[in-house]
Write an enzyme that holds these catalytic residues in place. Sequence first.
Site, PDB file in Angstrom:
ATOM      1  N   ASN A 182       0.879  -1.185   0.000  1.00  0.00           N
ATOM      2  CA  ASN A 182       0.000   0.000   0.000  1.00  0.00           C
ATOM      3  C   ASN A 182       0.905   1.219   0.000  1.00  0.00           C
ATOM      4  O   ASN A 182       1.478   1.562   1.033  1.00  0.00           O
ATOM      5  CB  ASN A 182      -0.893  -0.031   1.242  1.00  0.00           C
ATOM      6  CG  ASN A 182      -1.676   1.263   1.421  1.00  0.00           C
ATOM      7  OD1 ASN A 182      -1.827   2.036   0.476  1.00  0.00           O
ATOM      8  ND2 ASN A 182      -2.174   1.501   2.635  1.00  0.00           N
TER       9      ASN A 182
ATOM     10  N   LYS B 230       0.157   4.303  -0.335  1.00  0.00           N
ATOM     11  CA  LYS B 230      -0.461   5.520   0.243  1.00  0.00           C
ATOM     12  C   LYS B 230      -0.203   6.717  -0.655  1.00  0.00           C
ATOM     13  O   LYS B 230      -0.110   6.553  -1.871  1.00  0.00           O
ATOM     14  CB  LYS B 230       0.058   5.743   1.674  1.00  0.00           C
ATOM     15  CG  LYS B 230      -0.015   4.491   2.541  1.00  0.00           C
ATOM     16  CD  LYS B 230       0.147   4.780   3.994  1.00  0.00           C
ATOM     17  CE  LYS B 230       0.223   3.484   4.764  1.00  0.00           C
ATOM     18  NZ  LYS B 230       0.085   3.664   6.193  1.00  0.00           N
TER      19      LYS B 230
ATOM     20  N   GLU C 172      -6.834   4.901   7.677  1.00  0.00           N
ATOM     21  CA  GLU C 172      -6.602   6.329   7.389  1.00  0.00           C
ATOM     22  C   GLU C 172      -7.810   6.934   6.676  1.00  0.00           C
ATOM     23  O   GLU C 172      -8.122   8.116   6.861  1.00  0.00           O
ATOM     24  CB  GLU C 172      -5.317   6.482   6.548  1.00  0.00           C
ATOM     25  CG  GLU C 172      -4.086   6.198   7.405  1.00  0.00           C
ATOM     26  CD  GLU C 172      -2.874   5.658   6.652  1.00  0.00           C
ATOM     27  OE1 GLU C 172      -2.846   5.724   5.414  1.00  0.00           O
ATOM     28  OE2 GLU C 172      -1.961   5.154   7.326  1.00  0.00           O
TER      29      GLU C 172
END
Length: 251
Positions: free
Chosen positions: A9, A11, A98
Amino acid sequence: MRKNIVAGNWKMNTTLQEGVALAKAVNEALKGVEPKCDVIIAAPFTHLASINGVIDQNKLGLGAENCADHKSGAYTGEVSASMVASTGATYVILGHSERRQYYGETSATLKEKVGLALANNLTPIFCIGEVLEQRENGTYLEVVKTQIEEALFDLSAEDFSKIILAYEPVWAIGTGKTATDDQAEEMHAFIRDVIAKKYGNEVAENTSILYGGSCKPTNAKALFAKPNVDGGLIGGASLDAESFMGIVTAF
Ligand code: PEP
């Protein structure tokens, strides 16, 4: 049998050029090995089509990190599941802590996203996990059960079977604090039991449940050795091809 999976991931990291270079490096590194797991990278929307052009998706799966909770229309700035699919990506991370924490995602919006992802043949990597307070006050199992029930348990068994779960204790994400192998195993076994009670043993046994939270080449082996830990969702350590490969080869 369920698959072992290591998924990165990224992000909100890397420019397009950096992301393409990183994807190429992972793709190149995979040519030399026969990993004992599926390998996936989830990258920013802006990178997906370009990355699709430089990787071999037979060896390296590609996913988005989110998608919209509406099909199409007047939702400025949003990216729909069908748009994601049109880039060549076949996975989508949904419900990352998140997104829940900073963008107010709830079980209700996540339910919509999961439905749209499945309708567009994207495989959801669905994240669940408790915050530190819930770990400390002992409600963590119940919290995770509720997250799964609310967002996923209206799915048919057939659709639920398409989901990859990622248990990510929020207190371990990006903090350098990893759950111990035993803490991860306790939760993963519990999740499998929750699934078995709803959909039966066969579905539960076939569901891949990944661990996420400061997973690194140095701790991946011990975590992946646990019977109910089927791989990892990797943040920070996926931004470097070598360390990501160190986790991939931990299986
Ligand atoms: C994540 O955000 O999915 C994650 C697991 O991050 P990190 O590995 O950096 O803790």
